[in-house]
Design a protein around this motif. Structure first.
Motif, short mmCIF file in Angstrom:
data_model
loop_
_atom_site.label_atom_id
_atom_site.label_comp_id
_atom_site.label_asym_id
_atom_site.label_seq_id
_atom_site.Cartn_x
_atom_site.Cartn_y
_atom_site.Cartn_z
N MET A 52 -7.53 4.52 -0.47
CA MET A 52 -7.61 4.38 -1.91
C MET A 52 -6.25 4.49 -2.58
N ARG A 53 -5.35 5.23 -1.97
CA ARG A 53 -3.98 5.21 -2.49
C ARG A 53 -3.41 3.80 -2.31
N GLY A 54 -3.68 3.19 -1.15
CA GLY A 54 -3.21 1.84 -0.92
C GLY A 54 -3.83 0.84 -1.88
N ALA A 55 -5.15 0.95 -2.10
CA ALA A 55 -5.82 0.04 -3.03
C ALA A 55 -5.32 0.25 -4.45
N GLY A 56 -5.13 1.52 -4.83
CA GLY A 56 -4.64 1.81 -6.17
C GLY A 56 -3.23 1.31 -6.40
N CYS A 57 -2.37 1.48 -5.41
CA CYS A 57 -0.99 1.00 -5.53
C CYS A 57 -0.96 -0.53 -5.58
N THR A 58 -1.84 -1.17 -4.82
CA THR A 58 -1.93 -2.63 -4.86
C THR A 58 -2.35 -3.10 -6.25
N TRP A 59 -3.36 -2.43 -6.83
CA TRP A 59 -3.79 -2.74 -8.19
C TRP A 59 -2.66 -2.50 -9.18
N ASN A 60 -1.94 -1.42 -9.01
CA ASN A 60 -0.81 -1.11 -9.88
C ASN A 60 0.25 -2.20 -9.83
N SER A 102 0.81 -1.22 0.00
CA SER A 102 0.00 0.00 0.00
C SER A 102 0.84 1.26 0.00
N ARG A 103 2.16 1.12 -0.03
CA ARG A 103 3.09 2.25 0.03
C ARG A 103 2.99 3.03 1.35
N ALA A 104 2.61 2.35 2.42
CA ALA A 104 2.56 3.03 3.72
C ALA A 104 3.94 3.44 4.19
N ASP A 105 4.97 2.83 3.64
CA ASP A 105 6.34 3.22 3.95
C ASP A 105 6.82 4.36 3.08
N ARG A 106 5.98 4.81 2.15
CA ARG A 106 6.29 5.92 1.25
C ARG A 106 5.07 6.85 1.23
N PRO A 107 4.91 7.71 2.23
CA PRO A 107 3.66 8.46 2.40
C PRO A 107 3.42 9.57 1.40
N ILE A 108 4.39 9.93 0.58
CA ILE A 108 4.21 11.07 -0.31
C ILE A 108 3.01 10.89 -1.24
N GLY A 109 2.76 9.66 -1.69
CA GLY A 109 1.64 9.44 -2.60
C GLY A 109 0.29 9.74 -1.96
N THR A 110 0.17 9.42 -0.67
CA THR A 110 -1.08 9.75 0.03
C THR A 110 -1.28 11.25 0.08
N TRP A 111 -0.22 11.99 0.35
CA TRP A 111 -0.31 13.46 0.37
C TRP A 111 -0.74 13.98 -1.01
N LEU A 112 -0.16 13.43 -2.06
CA LEU A 112 -0.45 13.93 -3.41
C LEU A 112 -1.88 13.62 -3.83
#
Length: 320
Positions: A83-91, A36-46
């Motif tokens: 949704m960032r986590g779900a989207g990154c998982t789908w990606n 989910s990129r929880a270790d890379r929070p920048i995507g959630t901010w964006l």
């Protein structure tokens, strides 16, 4: 980048060093949180910041702040994370074969074997389901907007296979919240929200072109397209164009939203946001170096501050 593959405890190569997932999260949860990129929070901010832009500008436009807006603010925060986590998982599910052939991404949970595809699908579904529960607390029009947002999310991972402009599809997905939050407040979609949405897309083209320059060599080898590969040595010129488009379109959104009813001081404060944002993007452009991956990643992450700048000025205008 050599040597930055999966470490013995499964850390991802481009994660923030010393992040909470690698240090504090239970061991069993770490592969899924990394997915989910929880270790890379920048995507959630964006993903989140355009939501807050839309909410703040809608409140300014209609000159009404309600307790429901506080929940919209908080709900967008939780929803963006999920949704960032779900989207990154789908990606990562769709890109698992590509990721295994790119130095920066081969340490991600699926290509490195930390998570199976079936496990990733279940995790994606869980995140999306919880996010949908939050969406159901908004008005009917916002719910419809939220469901419709799945279209660009589903398409984006495939865009780099058929167009040189996959960042456009990322912009469509990542800035949808500007419209959704506006609608959650006002109950209807209006012109300033649409203009703000397009401004966010220009910003996405700016920061994700910078980000994509990290992978141009690997992308060329495996046939993946991006604006970074398309622009090549002309990237600074294109980044400048995206900068100007972002500032002008956001300024136009503010003017359309606040004229003629809002106080002049509120309008002036709100317009300071895109102006100051433009200067921060100019600073990034001055430090851009397509050959320095560490700098590229640093500049990309700085876009959290870039997006916070107009939000601060919009927030200040609310108190005028």
């Amino acid at each position: 980048m050599q040597g930055q593959r999966t470490t013995p405890d499964g850390q991802v190569a481009d994660a923030v060093k010393g992040n909470w997932v690698d240090i504090h999260a239970p061991a069993w949860s770490r592969p899924y949180l990394r997915l989910s990129r929880a270790d890379r929070p920048i995507g959630t901010w964006l993903l989140l910041l355009p939501c807050w832009w839309g909410l703040a500008l809608a409140m300014l436009t209609h000159q009404d702040a309600r307790w429901q807006d506080l929940w919209i603010f908080v709900g967008c925060g939780f929803g963006a994370w999920l949704m960032r986590g779900a989207g990154c998982t789908w990606n990562d599910i769709t890109d698992r074969d590509f990721d295994g052939r790119v130095e920066r991404t081969r340490s991600r949970p699926i290509p490195s074997g930390q998570v199976s595809v079936k496990g990733a699908v279940a995790w994606m579904g869980l995140q999306a389901l919880v996010a949908f529960g939050i969406l159901l607390t908004f008005n009917g029009t916002a719910i419809a907007m939220g469901v419709l947002s799945l279209v660009p999310v589903l398409v984006y991972p495939f865009a780099k296979r058929f167009t040189w402009w996959p960042q456009v599809f990322l912009g469509l997905a990542f800035n949808w919240g500007a419209m959704l939050a506006w609608v959650a407040h006002s109950g209807r979609l209006e012109t300033p929200a649409l203009v703000l949405y397009v401004a966010g897309m220009a910003w996405t083209l700016f920061y994700d072109t910078i980000y994509a320059h990290q992978d141009t060599e690997d992308d060329a080898l495996i046939g993946v397209k991006s604006t970074a590969r398309l622009f090549g040595s002309q990237s600074p010129m294109w980044l400048r164009r995206f900068l100007v488009a972002t500032v002008c379109l956001m300024g136009l959104a503010v003017i359309l939203a606040l004229q003629p009813a809002a106080p002049m001081l509120a309008l002036a404060l709100a317009l300071c946001g895109p102006w100051a944002m433009g200067w921060h993007m100019t600073w990034q452009l001055r430090h851009f170096d397509a050959e320095d991956n560490n700098r590229l990643l640093m500049l990309f992450r700085k876009n959290r501050d870039t997006g916070l700048i107009p939000l601060i000025f919009l927030g200040a205008a609310l108190f005028v």
